[in-house]
Design an enzyme around this catalytic site. Structure first.
Site, PDB file in Angstrom:
ATOM      1  CE1 TYR A 177      -3.589  -2.679   0.704  1.00  0.00           C
ATOM      2  CE2 TYR A 177      -2.093  -3.399   2.434  1.00  0.00           C
ATOM      3  CZ  TYR A 177      -3.201  -3.625   1.632  1.00  0.00           C
ATOM      4  OH  TYR A 177      -3.919  -4.790   1.769  1.00  0.00           O
ATOM      5  CG  HIS A 178       4.419   1.323   1.249  1.00  0.00           C
ATOM      6  ND1 HIS A 178       5.466   0.534   1.724  1.00  0.00           N
ATOM      7  CD2 HIS A 178       3.534   1.418   2.285  1.00  0.00           C
ATOM      8  CE1 HIS A 178       5.224   0.192   2.980  1.00  0.00           C
ATOM      9  NE2 HIS A 178       4.059   0.711   3.336  1.00  0.00           N
ATOM     10  CG  LEU A 179      -0.452   2.839  -3.859  1.00  0.00           C
ATOM     11  CD1 LEU A 179      -1.853   3.003  -4.420  1.00  0.00           C
ATOM     12  CD2 LEU A 179       0.167   1.534  -4.330  1.00  0.00           C
TER      13      LEU A 179
END
Length: 542
Positions: free
Chosen positions: A470-472
């Protein structure tokens, strides 16, 4: 109808809450803050263990999914993002991780003056209070960062095993020296999550010069020639748009996916995709939606011995009741801990100058193919991912309807360097899970299983079982005007347009060696000074 403010901020996530606080602090500048999601009243937002509930709740999250590829085993992967006050800081794993100094020195070397480690460190420090970690220059404001207080015997054994194979113990990986093993630092205080909304926005809402509007979805940035003048938004699909005008600036803080999509549906971006949408090209910028990156994690699971009590058992029945009672009286407990407990920052192969992997260990195990669904037997999990992924993808709007999810394609493991690092990470984890220190607790590997041994087999397992962190980042990357794919300059102003700025994770030119929340806070703090014309703070040693 049209209203007017000095600043219109789109997005009340991690960055937007910081900006709303800092820009209204003088009591003079007026700010309208638009948020697509609801207020953060869901109790699971504030209870650390509640992230398991909010992650799947579409009322407070964007339920984005990647397009499937061969290297994800033909699977779409959920890349959930926060859609409530606080954004990702209200639903994330609460890890506070700054990364390595070289990450930001690399940004500066790309032509982004003012973004080297020595430049950004004061802004990291400004937004946090590091409780019981370090005094002096680390005592900033707003976000409390605490040590892990619930310590499991298997986690302790894992750390001892890492030390005995040559990985140094590092209790403070945020001090500029990341390599080593230890417990994560978390944004938790006295049993509660402290989000950006709670720390920054809530204190500012009493100011008469700040207006917050929730459950409104930005649909267009309004341009007058080359100048951003307003934002149009919808309260529901098919409704008549409302418009709010900005005397000084429009500031996008909508996150990596939504920022790219909003720019594109407003006619700002690369010409061919806009033409396919039927959107008139108002300002061509080839980099909008490109350079998209994410961390892709793969985990190994081991079954614990029958007499070992892990998170799997503590999360059920009478044991869970005991943990709730401990939480109620302020004793260490599983309800007030982050899902990732132990960190290992290390190297996928010998000879590297600095860690290229982040590994996490948890004294609990999850079912294959499920996200945070605990196994029915005691177990432990350890995952790894390449720190600085080279695989890049894109975000494209599917239509001009902002209620339709865009194409989200990070192209996981498309770069051979990422594949090599992933294999090296899995081999490192296996080594760390097989130390003598853990032998009394663990019995056998369940995922991927002992028969998966060759590089090709490990890679195939990674394709079929890896998942997002979830590290966009990266879809509106920062860079000089000479960079044909840069979207914003070193003051986060959109190239070629006036009065339009982007302040969120989309501006990161490369991935920091870290979870992205701490860096997003830093970006917002630095942006607030630039917007207000303030000089950067003096750096302090230590």
């Amino acid at each position: 109808m049209s209203e007017e403010f000095d600043y219109v901020i789109v997005g009340a996530g991690a960055a937007g809450c910081v900006l709303a606080n800092r820009l209204t602090a003088d009591g003079v500048a007026t700010v309208c803050l638009l948020e697509a999601g609801p207020p953060d009243r869901n109790p699971f937002i504030h209870l650390p263990a509640g992230f398991i509930k909010t992650l799947f709740d579409p009322t407070c999250t964007w339920q984005f999914k990647t397009d499937p590829t061969e290297r994800t085993g033909g699977r779409p992967i959920a890349t959930t993002q926060g859609r409530t006050l606080g954004g990702g800081s209200s639903i994330n794993g609460m890890v506070y991780n700054r990364g390595q100094p070289a990450d930001f020195d690399g940004w500066a070397q790309r032509g982004n003056r003012g973004w080297a480690w020595d430049d950004v460190l004061p802004y990291f420090r400004r937004s946090v209070r590091r409780l019981d970690i370090e005094k002096g220059p680390e005592q900033g404001e707003a976000i409390p960062v605490s040590r892990m207080d619930w310590l499991h015997p298997v986690s302790e054994a894992f750390i001892r095993g890492c030390i005995n194979v040559g990985i140094p113990q590092n209790p403070d990986y945020n001090n500029g020296h990341q390599a080593g093993v230890g417990y994560f630092q978390r944004t938790i205080d006295r049993g509660w999550r402290v989000s950006s909304a709670r720390a920054f926005l809530k204190p500012a809402l009493s100011r008469s010069n700040l207006e917050l509007r929730t459950n409104v979805r930005a649909s267009e940035i309004v341009l007058d020639q080359r100048r951003a003048v307003a934002v149009r938004y919808l309260r529901r699909r098919g409704a008549t748009p409302n418009e709010v005008r900005a005397r000084r600036e429009v500031i996008l803080a909508t996150g990596t996916v939504n920022t790219a999509r909003l720019l594109q549906v407003s006619g700002i971006g690369p010409a061919p995709p806009l033409a396919s949408l039927g959107v008139p090209l108002r300002h061509e910028l080839n980099g909008v939606g490109a350079n998209f990156r994410d961390h892709y994690a793969v985990r190994i699971v081991m079954k614990a011995r029958p007499d070992v009590v892990t998170l799997n058992e503590l999360s059920r029945g009478l044991r869970l009741g005991g943990q709730i009672a401990r939480w109620a009286v302020g004793l260490p407990n599983i309800l007030a801990t982050s899902p990732s407990q132990v960190h290992v920052f290390w190297k996928s192969f010998e000879g590297l100058d600095a860690p290229d992997l982040q590994c996490v260990f948890t004294p609990g195990s999850y079912k294959q193919g499920a996200v945070y669904v605990l196994d029915d037997y005691p177990g432990v999990s350890a995952g790894a991912w390449p720190h600085r992924p080279q695989s890049t993808g894109y975000v494209h709007a599917r239509s001009t309807d902002v209620f339709e999810d865009p194409v989200v394609q990070p192209n996981y493991l498309s770069d051979p360097q990422d594949r090599r690092a992933t294999i090296g990470g899995l081999r490192l984890i296996r080594r760390l899970l097989s130390t003598p220190e853990l032998a009394q607790y663990l019995q056998n590997e369940t995922l991927p299983g002992p028969d998966v041994t060759t590089d090709d087999e490990l890679l195939d397992y990674s394709y079929r079982n890896g998942t997002t962190c979830y590290h966009l980042i990266g879809t509106a990357r920062m860079g000089p005007a000479t960079d044909p794919d840069a979207v914003v300059d070193n003051e986060l102003r959109v190239h070629g347009l006036d009065r339009l700025r982007i302040v969120d994770a989309s501006i990161m030119p490369t991935m920091p060696s870290a979870n992205t929340y701490a860096t997003t806070l830093m970006i917002a703090e630095k942006a607030a000074d630039m917007i207000r014309g303030r000089q950067p703070p003096n750096n302090q040693a230590g």
